[in-house]
Design a protein around this motif. Structure first.
Motif, short mmCIF file in Angstrom:
data_model
loop_
_atom_site.label_atom_id
_atom_site.label_comp_id
_atom_site.label_asym_id
_atom_site.label_seq_id
_atom_site.Cartn_x
_atom_site.Cartn_y
_atom_site.Cartn_z
N VAL A 226 0.85 -1.20 0.00
CA VAL A 226 0.00 0.00 0.00
C VAL A 226 0.88 1.24 0.00
N VAL A 227 0.55 2.19 -0.86
CA VAL A 227 1.14 3.52 -0.83
C VAL A 227 0.03 4.50 -0.47
N LEU A 228 0.23 5.28 0.60
CA LEU A 228 -0.75 6.29 0.98
C LEU A 228 -0.55 7.51 0.09
N VAL A 229 -1.63 8.03 -0.47
CA VAL A 229 -1.56 9.14 -1.42
C VAL A 229 -2.41 10.28 -0.89
N ALA A 230 -1.77 11.42 -0.64
CA ALA A 230 -2.46 12.56 -0.02
C ALA A 230 -2.46 13.77 -0.94
N THR A 231 -3.64 14.32 -1.21
CA THR A 231 -3.72 15.65 -1.80
C THR A 231 -3.41 16.66 -0.71
N VAL A 232 -2.52 17.62 -0.98
CA VAL A 232 -2.08 18.57 0.04
C VAL A 232 -2.50 19.98 -0.33
N ALA A 233 -3.18 20.65 0.59
CA ALA A 233 -3.63 22.03 0.37
C ALA A 233 -3.28 22.87 1.58
N SER B 150 -3.95 20.60 -7.29
CA SER B 150 -4.01 21.22 -8.62
C SER B 150 -5.47 21.42 -8.98
N SER B 151 -5.77 22.56 -9.55
CA SER B 151 -7.17 22.89 -9.84
C SER B 151 -7.54 22.46 -11.25
N PHE B 152 -7.86 21.18 -11.38
CA PHE B 152 -8.48 20.72 -12.61
C PHE B 152 -9.53 19.69 -12.27
N GLY B 153 -10.38 19.40 -13.26
CA GLY B 153 -11.52 18.54 -12.96
C GLY B 153 -12.47 19.25 -12.01
N ARG B 154 -12.98 18.51 -11.02
CA ARG B 154 -13.86 19.11 -10.02
C ARG B 154 -13.02 19.64 -8.87
N CYS B 155 -13.13 20.93 -8.60
CA CYS B 155 -12.33 21.55 -7.55
C CYS B 155 -13.06 22.79 -7.07
N TRP C 192 -11.84 25.38 -5.82
CA TRP C 192 -11.03 26.58 -6.00
C TRP C 192 -10.62 26.72 -7.46
N ARG C 193 -10.79 27.90 -8.02
CA ARG C 193 -10.29 28.16 -9.36
C ARG C 193 -8.76 28.17 -9.29
N ALA C 194 -8.12 27.89 -10.43
CA ALA C 194 -6.67 27.69 -10.44
C ALA C 194 -5.89 28.92 -9.97
N ASP C 195 -6.44 30.11 -10.14
CA ASP C 195 -5.72 31.32 -9.70
C ASP C 195 -6.10 31.74 -8.29
N ARG C 196 -6.89 30.93 -7.59
CA ARG C 196 -7.33 31.28 -6.23
C ARG C 196 -7.22 30.09 -5.27
N SER C 197 -6.46 29.09 -5.64
CA SER C 197 -6.43 27.86 -4.86
C SER C 197 -5.41 27.94 -3.73
N GLN D 118 0.33 19.86 -12.96
CA GLN D 118 0.16 21.19 -13.54
C GLN D 118 -1.31 21.45 -13.87
N ASP D 119 -1.76 22.64 -13.52
CA ASP D 119 -3.10 23.05 -13.91
C ASP D 119 -3.00 24.23 -14.88
N ALA D 120 -4.12 24.88 -15.13
CA ALA D 120 -4.14 25.92 -16.17
C ALA D 120 -3.28 27.12 -15.83
N MET D 121 -2.96 27.33 -14.55
CA MET D 121 -2.11 28.44 -14.17
C MET D 121 -0.63 28.08 -14.23
N THR D 122 -0.28 26.83 -13.97
CA THR D 122 1.12 26.46 -13.83
C THR D 122 1.66 25.64 -15.00
N LEU D 123 0.82 25.34 -15.99
CA LEU D 123 1.27 24.48 -17.07
C LEU D 123 2.47 25.07 -17.80
#
Length: 450
Positions: free
Chosen positions: A238-245, A276-281, A283-288, A405-410
């Motif tokens: 098992v690898v634990l995978v965390a989204t970090v905000a 990263s702000s893509f898909g369902r999120c 926060w918009r990519a410039d405000r996340s 990468q999302d729309a702001m950082t691509l």
């Protein structure tokens, strides 16, 4: 080794219209934050921080000898990132091929790169998944495979899909899952292991449920802990995978590592993914509440009181240096000790080789994250413990982080070096970030266009 002084130029996309535009990395402010600047002739200027803190940005980023796809499926016409399939100009062949076997899900996470559960299309048939696996093998040979979604365990035929992948000789077959079914259905993990599943990539954002309420929409840590126990009994790594905000769970990254260590050697490591702000999120990519790779590394150092240090971490030998870091540790009675010379990345000379980095990255994942083979040592313990002991891996633990990468950082240069590719329904291979990229209004670049 070639270093990158600042400022330096690249290309990006406008986050409004997704057209290719010039971009530039610049160092700004008293803290030396590196910001990606870009200007769209129609929609104006955009700027987003991409690197805060040590290590130094210029010394971390370096040139690399490309390793082009084994078999390109598309022609270079409009230029990157609009010709993906992959085209012959892509700079890295596939290390991990991701196949989405369903768009359905038993959670509705506020943060979901696949926007799972929204007007879900019918599941692809087993025959179509076999086609995607064959195309992946043609394009990249025996790379690693991640079965994803949606939630893959929604499909009752997941064991058969695992078998299809194993029969084709892929080096590692992994399931990307929220763990709910694994943690609640007796015998389910064992059925996946019997089919040949090597590893579970388990969504787990924190050692408490507050972060899961924000990122997953509900408390679900007990089910995830039960999933880990079930995988341990079945002999699945098992690898634990965390989204970090920021403001959500950045202050608890070390507690998650400590939890993983307490759960025993079946937990092979923790993999962090800054939001990263893509898909369902929400926060918009410039405000996340974006965090950068150095901020995660520094948080681990501070919160562990120096048990791990940012200097432990290495840039990747496979994907672009701005995409990730990793380190391998040895479990000790008091915590973690760095294993020197055991990095997942290549040992870099004057010009690192993307091909050698890819080879080592694939071997690393298979060795450190996979499930055991039956190994008899004549002693006690279950098969998983005996395998780890015989392979010298019982005390190994990985820490890694990947910034999508999302729309702001691509950055088009980063895209060209991507080695994690989604196998589209059409059987073409698309870099993960491009496949999931969305404009401010939700318009997609690739997802849903096949």
């Amino acid at each position: 080794m070639t270093r990158r002084p600042l400022p330096y130029r690249t290309e990006s996309l406008c986050p409004v219209c997704l057209q290719r535009i010039p971009a530039e990395y610049r160092r700004e402010g008293p803290d030396g934050v590196v910001v990606l600047h870009k200007v769209c002739p129609e929609h104006g200027a955009f700027a987003e921080p991409v690197w805060r803190g040590e290590p130094d940005f210029g010394s971390w980023v370096r040139d690399k000898t490309p390793s082009h796809p084994r078999r390109p499926f598309t022609e270079a016409d409009r230029g990157c990132p609009f010709d993906c399939g992959l085209c012959a100009e892509h700079g890295q062949h596939t290390c991990t091929g991701l196949i989405e076997i369903t768009a359905r899900c038993n959670l509705r996470c506020p943060v979901c790169f696949a926007s799972a559960g929204e007007q879900a299309e019918p599941d692809p048939t087993p025959e179509h998944i076999a086609f995607q696996l064959d195309r992946l093998k043609q394009a990249s040979g025996p790379c690693n495979v991640q079965l994803s979604g949606g939630e893959p365990t929604i499909r009752n035929d997941l064991p058969e899909i695992v078998r299809m992948a194993k029969e084709r000789g892929f080096g590692l077959v992994q399931c990307n899952t929220n763990g709910l079914r694994l943690g609640t259905e007796p015998g389910y993990a064992a059925s996946l292991r019997a089919a040949g599943l090597d590893s579970v990539y388990l969504q787990c954002d924190a050692a408490d449920d507050a972060a899961h309420e924000v990122l997953r929409g509900r408390r679900c840590l007990p089910e995830k802990l039960a999933a880990i126990r079930a995988c341990a009994e079945a002999g699945i790594g098992v690898v634990l995978v965390a989204t970090v905000a920021a403001g959500v769970n950045l202050d608890g990254v070390w507690k998650l590592v400590e939890m993983g260590l307490r759960l025993g050697p079946q937990v092979r490591g923790v993999h962090f993914q800054p939001l990263s702000s893509f898909g369902r999120c929400p926060w918009r990519a410039d405000r996340s509440p974006r965090v950068t790779l150095p901020e995660v590394a520094r948080a681990l150092e501070v919160q562990s009181q120096g048990q791990v240090r940012w200097t432990d971490f290495h840039p990747p030998g496979c994907e672009h240096a701005l995409c990730s870091f990793s380190a391998v540790y040895r479990r000790t009675g008091e915590g973690l000790e760095l294993v020197r010379g055991a990095s997942a990345c290549c040992d870099c000379g004057d010009t690192p080789s993307a091909a050698e980095g890819a080879r080592k990255a694939k071997a690393f994942a298979a060795k450190h994250w996979s499930s055991p083979e039956e190994v008899s040592d004549g002693g006690g313990g279950d098969a998983f413990d005996r395998f780890l002991a015989s392979a010298g891996m019982a005390q190994r633990f990985t820490l890694s982080c990947m910034a999508f990468q999302d729309a702001m950082t691509l950055d088009v240069e980063r895209v060209k070096g991507c080695c994690i590719h989604v196998v589209s329904p059409a059987g073409t291979l698309i870099p993960f970030c491009l496949y999931n990229l969305t404009a401010f209004d939700g318009t997609t670049l690739y997802r849903g266009r096949f």
